[in-house]
Scaffold this active site. Structure first.
Site, PDB file in Angstrom:
ATOM      1  N   CYS A 135       1.031  -1.342  -0.133  1.00  0.00           N
ATOM      2  CA  CYS A 135      -0.097   0.087  -0.033  1.00  0.00           C
ATOM      3  C   CYS A 135       0.794   1.019  -0.157  1.00  0.00           C
ATOM      4  O   CYS A 135       0.811   2.053  -0.867  1.00  0.00           O
ATOM      5  CB  CYS A 135      -1.131  -0.007   1.041  1.00  0.00           C
ATOM      6  SG  CYS A 135      -1.671   1.613   1.393  1.00  0.00           S
ATOM      7  N   GLU A 204      -4.680  -3.704  -4.207  1.00  0.00           N
ATOM      8  CA  GLU A 204      -4.573  -2.205  -4.431  1.00  0.00           C
ATOM      9  C   GLU A 204      -5.279  -1.843  -5.886  1.00  0.00           C
ATOM     10  O   GLU A 204      -5.822  -0.711  -5.658  1.00  0.00           O
ATOM     11  CB  GLU A 204      -3.113  -1.935  -4.428  1.00  0.00           C
ATOM     12  CG  GLU A 204      -2.345  -1.905  -3.030  1.00  0.00           C
ATOM     13  CD  GLU A 204      -3.056  -0.761  -2.285  1.00  0.00           C
ATOM     14  OE1 GLU A 204      -3.226   0.182  -2.758  1.00  0.00           O
ATOM     15  OE2 GLU A 204      -3.118  -0.688  -0.970  1.00  0.00           O
TER      16      GLU A 204
END
Length: 229
Positions: A135, A204
């Site tokens: 992330c 993601e």
């Protein structure tokens, strides 16, 4: 080849898909509809709330004092700084108390958070970190790619500035060193660490898709007409 260099190369397809995603490109050129950005920010606030908890749980599993301190300080920073940014952004976007009360997590955000919890509850600190590193790493690379963009929407310019900063790059460099150390200390688990990292890279990319389509739990998953037999 160290762990981070290896997995970055192997997962490049997810990084490139994120760079090229219309949601990200819409932030860069200012064409992203604000309603989609609002949806994203609400889901991201949910994600970050749980991200800080996973960091705290990772601290509990760390085996040296420096790692414990780092995880706890990072959790505190994210809780105070990034969530404060979200609160300011909510105000700018006109998010109402009613919208907050009626918030429902989207499937992609729910699945991503569940994956992080699974990694920290069933694994050790190395597994937890492999799941949470993609992330900030991805966002830092996006920030670097977009740092010279000049969208005419202040919220988007601020978003780019946060992730394109030199401080963010320094943070990710430090985190990659930590991940390499964890991986070298547990070389027999490298396949497991890679699997956690890969899943997070996938989620993601799914996060952009989720925000772009305003994903929900209805039949067909997205805001489209249900398929007819």
């Amino acid at each position: 080849m160290e762990f981070c260099e290896k997995v970055r190369k192997e997962m490049n397809v997810y990084f490139e898909a994120s760079f090229d995603h219309p949601f990200v490109q819409g932030i860069a050129d200012g064409t992203l509809p604000l309603e989609k950005f609002k949806f994203y920010m609400l889901q991201d606030a949910y994600y970050l709330k749980h991200y800080t908890k996973v960091l705290a749980l990772a601290a509990a599993k760390a085996t040296n004092d420096e790692d414990v301190q780092y995880f706890l300080e990072t959790a505190k920073f994210i809780h105070e700084a990034e969530l404060e940014l979200h609160r300011k952004t909510f105000k700018d976007l006109g998010v109402t108390a009613e919208e907050m009360e009626q918030f429902e997590v989207a499937p992609a955000a729910y699945n991503y958070v569940s994956h992080m919890y699974q990694s920290v509850f069933t694994g050790d600190v190395a597994e937890a970190f492999a799941a949470i590193l993609p992330c900030p790493w991805l966002y830092q690379e996006i920030g670097q790619k977009l740092k010279y963009a000049s969208p005419d929407i202040p919220l988007y310019a601020e978003w780019i500035a946060v992730y394109g900063s030199d401080e963010m790059k320094d943070t990710i460099d430090q985190q990659k060193k930590m991940m390499n150390r964890f991986a070298s200390e547990q070389s027999l688990k490298e396949t497991v660490l890679e699997a956690h990292f890969k899943k997070s890279c996938y989620y993601e990319w799914q996060f952009w898709e989720m925000a772009w389509t305003k994903q929900d739990w209805i039949e067909g998953v997205y805001h489209n007409e249900p398929a007819k037999n």
